[in-house]
Design a protein around this motif. Sequence first.
Motif, PDB file in Angstrom:
ATOM      1  N   GLU A   9       8.966  28.579 -49.593  1.00 57.47           N
ATOM      2  CA  GLU A   9       8.065  29.457 -48.852  1.00 57.47           C
ATOM      3  C   GLU A   9       8.203  30.901 -49.331  1.00 57.47           C
ATOM      4  OE1 GLU A   9       5.950  28.207 -46.609  1.00 57.47           O
ATOM      5  OE2 GLU A   9       6.772  26.205 -46.864  1.00 57.47           O
ATOM      6  N   PHE A  11       9.454  33.653 -48.159  1.00 59.56           N
ATOM      7  CA  PHE A  11      10.370  34.337 -47.260  1.00 59.56           C
ATOM      8  C   PHE A  11      11.630  34.756 -48.005  1.00 59.56           C
ATOM      9  CE2 PHE A  11       8.135  31.594 -44.141  1.00 59.56           C
ATOM     10  CZ  PHE A  11       7.641  32.592 -43.328  1.00 59.56           C
ATOM     11  N   ARG A  22      17.823  39.289 -40.959  1.00 58.97           N
ATOM     12  CA  ARG A  22      16.391  39.590 -40.945  1.00 58.97           C
ATOM     13  C   ARG A  22      15.673  38.612 -41.869  1.00 58.97           C
ATOM     14  NH1 ARG A  22      19.198  44.281 -40.585  1.00 58.97           N
ATOM     15  NH2 ARG A  22      18.592  45.700 -38.925  1.00 58.97           N
ATOM     16  N   TRP A  24      12.143  38.077 -43.844  1.00 57.24           N
ATOM     17  CA  TRP A  24      11.032  38.871 -44.351  1.00 57.24           C
ATOM     18  C   TRP A  24       9.961  37.962 -44.935  1.00 57.24           C
ATOM     19  CZ3 TRP A  24      11.653  44.173 -43.867  1.00 57.24           C
ATOM     20  CH2 TRP A  24      12.942  44.625 -43.602  1.00 57.24           C
ATOM     21  N   ASP A  25       8.709  38.229 -44.615  1.00 54.66           N
ATOM     22  CA  ASP A  25       7.578  37.549 -45.234  1.00 54.66           C
ATOM     23  C   ASP A  25       7.174  38.373 -46.451  1.00 54.66           C
ATOM     24  OD1 ASP A  25       5.199  36.424 -46.011  1.00 54.66           O
ATOM     25  OD2 ASP A  25       4.315  36.423 -44.019  1.00 54.66           O
ATOM     26  N   ILE A  57       7.021  42.029 -44.753  1.00 55.85           N
ATOM     27  CA  ILE A  57       6.931  42.194 -43.304  1.00 55.85           C
ATOM     28  C   ILE A  57       8.122  41.490 -42.665  1.00 55.85           C
ATOM     29  CG2 ILE A  57       5.564  41.701 -41.251  1.00 55.85           C
ATOM     30  CD1 ILE A  57       3.114  41.630 -43.167  1.00 55.85           C
ATOM     31  N   MET A  58       8.879  42.217 -41.866  1.00 62.33           N
ATOM     32  CA  MET A  58      10.000  41.615 -41.155  1.00 62.33           C
ATOM     33  C   MET A  58       9.446  40.733 -40.037  1.00 62.33           C
ATOM     34  SD  MET A  58      13.414  43.339 -39.440  1.00 62.33           S
ATOM     35  CE  MET A  58      12.619  44.896 -39.534  1.00 62.33           C
ATOM     36  N   THR A  59       9.687  39.434 -40.146  1.00 64.59           N
ATOM     37  CA  THR A  59       9.107  38.509 -39.173  1.00 64.59           C
ATOM     38  C   THR A  59      10.081  38.109 -38.071  1.00 64.59           C
ATOM     39  OG1 THR A  59       9.635  36.664 -40.632  1.00 64.59           O
ATOM     40  CG2 THR A  59       7.432  37.567 -40.780  1.00 64.59           C
ATOM     41  N   TYR A  60      11.376  38.086 -38.380  1.00 65.36           N
ATOM     42  CA  TYR A  60      12.377  37.723 -37.374  1.00 65.36           C
ATOM     43  C   TYR A  60      13.586  38.621 -37.508  1.00 65.36           C
ATOM     44  CZ  TYR A  60       9.700  33.400 -37.164  1.00 65.36           C
ATOM     45  OH  TYR A  60       8.700  32.494 -37.050  1.00 65.36           O
ATOM     46  N   VAL A  98       8.375  29.677 -32.036  1.00 68.84           N
ATOM     47  CA  VAL A  98       8.437  31.049 -32.540  1.00 68.84           C
ATOM     48  C   VAL A  98       9.799  31.695 -32.318  1.00 68.84           C
ATOM     49  CG1 VAL A  98       5.976  31.444 -32.306  1.00 68.84           C
ATOM     50  CG2 VAL A  98       7.477  31.951 -30.384  1.00 68.84           C
ATOM     51  N   CYS A  99      10.813  30.891 -31.965  1.00 69.13           N
ATOM     52  CA  CYS A  99      12.145  31.450 -31.755  1.00 69.13           C
ATOM     53  C   CYS A  99      13.182  30.591 -32.470  1.00 69.13           C
ATOM     54  CB  CYS A  99      12.469  31.545 -30.265  1.00 69.13           C
ATOM     55  SG  CYS A  99      12.512  29.959 -29.441  1.00 69.13           S
TER      56      CYS A  99
END
Length: 113
Positions: A9, A11, A22, A24-25, A57-60, A98-99
């Motif tokens: 993916e 990421f 963290r 990242w996308d 983009i920081m996704t988590y 989503v978690c």
Amino acid sequence: MCALFHPKEDFVVSASLDQVIRVWDIGALKKKTASPADDILRLSQMNTDLFGGVNAIMTYVLKRHDRGINWELFHPTLPLIVSGADNRQVKIWRMKGVCFIIESFVGLVICPL
């Protein structure tokens, strides 16, 4: 402290001594292309990218370690991240919707090869 790419993916996962993982996308980075003929025309765009362009983009943000994190990695096929910290804790972060759900192991961890 380290950062690793996901094997399939778009990421990157990063961890550091601030006790935070963290995710990242980096999908936007794949859309960028470069060719030698466009170098002169791209100088203004390069300045924008270096100083404020959005590439990742920081996704988590995963916070549950209480010491600095030394390494982390993605599982190649399952939605898992494994991390290890200075306090000898190994955590498995399992994606659920989503978690993330956490499983922790403390002390000596033996992984058969």
